[in-house]
Design a protein around this motif. Structure first.
Motif, PDB file in Angstrom:
ATOM      1  N   LEU A   1      -0.605  -0.117  11.682  1.00  0.00           N
ATOM      2  CA  LEU A   1      -0.621  -0.130  10.215  1.00  0.00           C
ATOM      3  C   LEU A   1      -1.785  -0.960   9.685  1.00  0.00           C
ATOM      4  CD1 LEU A   1       3.183  -0.493   9.380  1.00  0.00           C
ATOM      5  CD2 LEU A   1       1.732   1.519   9.020  1.00  0.00           C
ATOM      6  N   TRP A   2      -2.058  -2.105  10.316  1.00  0.00           N
ATOM      7  CA  TRP A   2      -3.182  -2.933   9.856  1.00  0.00           C
ATOM      8  C   TRP A   2      -4.506  -2.189  10.027  1.00  0.00           C
ATOM      9  CZ3 TRP A   2      -1.823  -6.371   6.702  1.00  0.00           C
ATOM     10  CH2 TRP A   2      -0.697  -7.176   6.889  1.00  0.00           C
ATOM     11  N   ILE A   3      -4.639  -1.495  11.137  1.00  0.00           N
ATOM     12  CA  ILE A   3      -5.861  -0.716  11.360  1.00  0.00           C
ATOM     13  C   ILE A   3      -5.947   0.422  10.348  1.00  0.00           C
ATOM     14  CG2 ILE A   3      -7.063   0.793  12.995  1.00  0.00           C
ATOM     15  CD1 ILE A   3      -5.825  -0.895  15.249  1.00  0.00           C
ATOM     16  N   ALA A   4      -4.816   1.082  10.102  1.00  0.00           N
ATOM     17  CA  ALA A   4      -4.787   2.186   9.148  1.00  0.00           C
ATOM     18  C   ALA A   4      -5.151   1.717   7.748  1.00  0.00           C
ATOM     19  CB  ALA A   4      -3.414   2.843   9.146  1.00  0.00           C
ATOM     20  N   LEU A   5      -4.701   0.522   7.356  1.00  0.00           N
ATOM     21  CA  LEU A   5      -5.038  -0.014   6.036  1.00  0.00           C
ATOM     22  C   LEU A   5      -6.543  -0.173   5.885  1.00  0.00           C
ATOM     23  CD1 LEU A   5      -3.998  -1.267   3.351  1.00  0.00           C
ATOM     24  CD2 LEU A   5      -4.113  -3.487   4.489  1.00  0.00           C
TER      25      LEU A   5
ATOM     26  N   TRP B   1     -10.992  -3.311   1.002  1.00  0.00           N
ATOM     27  CA  TRP B   1     -10.067  -3.580   2.109  1.00  0.00           C
ATOM     28  C   TRP B   1      -9.449  -4.969   1.958  1.00  0.00           C
ATOM     29  CZ3 TRP B   1     -11.236  -7.208   6.191  1.00  0.00           C
ATOM     30  CH2 TRP B   1     -10.210  -7.301   7.142  1.00  0.00           C
ATOM     31  N   ALA B   2     -10.275  -5.966   1.614  1.00  0.00           N
ATOM     32  CA  ALA B   2      -9.769  -7.323   1.420  1.00  0.00           C
ATOM     33  C   ALA B   2      -8.781  -7.371   0.256  1.00  0.00           C
ATOM     34  CB  ALA B   2     -10.927  -8.286   1.167  1.00  0.00           C
TER      35      ALA B   2
ATOM     36  N   VAL C   1      -4.828  -8.492   0.581  1.00  0.00           N
ATOM     37  CA  VAL C   1      -4.208  -9.552  -0.221  1.00  0.00           C
ATOM     38  C   VAL C   1      -3.064  -8.990  -1.055  1.00  0.00           C
ATOM     39  CG1 VAL C   1      -4.609 -11.203  -2.090  1.00  0.00           C
ATOM     40  CG2 VAL C   1      -6.307 -10.953  -0.275  1.00  0.00           C
ATOM     41  N   SER C   2      -3.251  -7.791  -1.602  1.00  0.00           N
ATOM     42  CA  SER C   2      -2.218  -7.179  -2.444  1.00  0.00           C
ATOM     43  C   SER C   2      -0.929  -6.942  -1.672  1.00  0.00           C
ATOM     44  CB  SER C   2      -2.732  -5.859  -3.028  1.00  0.00           C
ATOM     45  OG  SER C   2      -3.841  -6.074  -3.866  1.00  0.00           O
ATOM     46  N   VAL C   3      -1.055  -6.508  -0.422  1.00  0.00           N
ATOM     47  CA  VAL C   3       0.139  -6.270   0.400  1.00  0.00           C
ATOM     48  C   VAL C   3       0.944  -7.555   0.560  1.00  0.00           C
ATOM     49  CG1 VAL C   3       0.928  -5.768   2.744  1.00  0.00           C
ATOM     50  CG2 VAL C   3      -0.738  -4.274   1.651  1.00  0.00           C
TER      51      VAL C   3
ATOM     52  N   ALA D   1       3.350  -0.281   4.988  1.00  0.00           N
ATOM     53  CA  ALA D   1       3.447   1.168   5.215  1.00  0.00           C
ATOM     54  C   ALA D   1       3.343   1.955   3.916  1.00  0.00           C
ATOM     55  CB  ALA D   1       4.762   1.492   5.931  1.00  0.00           C
ATOM     56  N   VAL D   2       4.067   1.517   2.873  1.00  0.00           N
ATOM     57  CA  VAL D   2       4.048   2.297   1.619  1.00  0.00           C
ATOM     58  C   VAL D   2       2.705   2.178   0.907  1.00  0.00           C
ATOM     59  CG1 VAL D   2       6.550   2.136   1.323  1.00  0.00           C
ATOM     60  CG2 VAL D   2       5.084   0.448   0.208  1.00  0.00           C
ATOM     61  N   MET D   3       2.051   1.020   1.018  1.00  0.00           N
ATOM     62  CA  MET D   3       0.738   0.870   0.381  1.00  0.00           C
ATOM     63  C   MET D   3      -0.325   1.713   1.086  1.00  0.00           C
ATOM     64  SD  MET D   3       0.805  -0.971  -2.364  1.00  0.00           S
ATOM     65  CE  MET D   3       2.316  -0.058  -2.729  1.00  0.00           C
ATOM     66  N   ILE D   4      -0.213   1.814   2.399  1.00  0.00           N
ATOM     67  CA  ILE D   4      -1.134   2.693   3.133  1.00  0.00           C
ATOM     68  C   ILE D   4      -0.904   4.136   2.718  1.00  0.00           C
ATOM     69  CG2 ILE D   4      -1.687   3.627   5.418  1.00  0.00           C
ATOM     70  CD1 ILE D   4      -1.059   0.838   6.543  1.00  0.00           C
ATOM     71  N   TRP D   5       0.365   4.525   2.640  1.00  0.00           N
ATOM     72  CA  TRP D   5       0.664   5.907   2.253  1.00  0.00           C
ATOM     73  C   TRP D   5       0.170   6.198   0.838  1.00  0.00           C
ATOM     74  CZ3 TRP D   5       1.110  10.403   4.039  1.00  0.00           C
ATOM     75  CH2 TRP D   5       1.672  11.435   3.291  1.00  0.00           C
ATOM     76  N   LEU D   6       0.304   5.226  -0.074  1.00  0.00           N
ATOM     77  CA  LEU D   6      -0.203   5.415  -1.436  1.00  0.00           C
ATOM     78  C   LEU D   6      -1.711   5.636  -1.415  1.00  0.00           C
ATOM     79  CD1 LEU D   6       0.285   5.410  -4.495  1.00  0.00           C
ATOM     80  CD2 LEU D   6      -0.010   2.920  -4.461  1.00  0.00           C
ATOM     81  N   GLN D   7      -2.415   4.905  -0.569  1.00  0.00           N
ATOM     82  CA  GLN D   7      -3.864   5.084  -0.485  1.00  0.00           C
ATOM     83  C   GLN D   7      -4.225   6.434   0.133  1.00  0.00           C
ATOM     84  OE1 GLN D   7      -6.751   2.183   0.120  1.00  0.00           O
ATOM     85  NE2 GLN D   7      -5.374   0.438   0.097  1.00  0.00           N
TER      86      GLN D   7
END
Length: 200
Positions: free
Chosen positions: A34-38, A84-85, A89-91, A112-118
């Motif tokens: 997930l961190w890599i995906a973000l 990305w930064a 921070v937002s997460v 997970a949900v923030m990545i999916w939103l992006q």
């Protein structure tokens, strides 16, 4: 996960983002992935924005000057790193502040949900860009609709990650997060500005 799953999830997110958030959380993706995906999604979204700015003439007046001065126009890679930064921070802020509002979710859920939103935002950005090239007026109207959908989807996904029973709590978390982020950026800017003056 396959294309059929992705298409179904995309449709669900557009119509019921909170339910889509629960579905993404239930997938139990590895935290390291997930961190890599973000990072990857933030960079791709940032580069897409930069590409859009360079693919069309700058609008006249102050708006054009503002775009030309932004990192998205003249330093796309720096813009990608900053985005990305900001997402990183937002997460953390959304999770911690959500906890203070009574949230029961884990950090991985918010991630997970923030990545999916992006991811969904990236797909929508591509669609809007293509529609805008063919039908500028329709593209403009779709951009307005996408903006309001984005606000609703963000509240719904934050609610899902925090296990909130209402969007009102989610709105409170988002407002406090924006305020906290703004204060933090102001303090950092003042600190770096002070260091710059000291260096002289």
């Amino acid at each position: 996960m396959n294309f059929a799953w992705f298409r179904a999830m995309l449709r669900l997110t557009l119509t019921n983002p909170r339910q889509a958030g629960y579905a993404v959380i239930d997938m139990q993706f590895p935290v390291q992935g997930l961190w890599i995906a973000l990072m990857l999604v933030s960079v791709l979204l940032s580069l897409l924005v930069s590409a859009v700015f360079h693919s069309a003439p700058l609008p006249p007046g102050d708006l054009g000057q503002l775009i030309e001065m932004s990192p998205a126009y003249h330093t796309p890679l720096l813009f990608a790193v900053l985005n990305w930064a900001q997402a990183l921070v937002s997460v953390f802020l959304l999770h911690w502040i959500g906890r203070s509002f009574g949230g029961q979710g884990e950090l991985a859920d918010m991630l997970a949900v923030m990545i999916w939103l992006q991811v969904v935002s990236l797909v929508l950005a591509v669609v809007l860009f293509l529609v805008g090239l063919i039908l500028p007026l329709v593209g403009g109207l779709m951009m307005i609709a996408a903006f309001f959908w984005g606000l609703w989807a963000t509240l719904a996904l934050v609610a899902a990650a925090n296990r909130f029973d209402s969007l009102l709590k989610s709105a409170g978390v988002c407002v406090v997060t924006v305020v906290a982020f703004s204060i933090g950026m102001t303090i950092l800017s003042a600190m770096f500005g002070g260091l710059g003056m000291t260096g002289r």
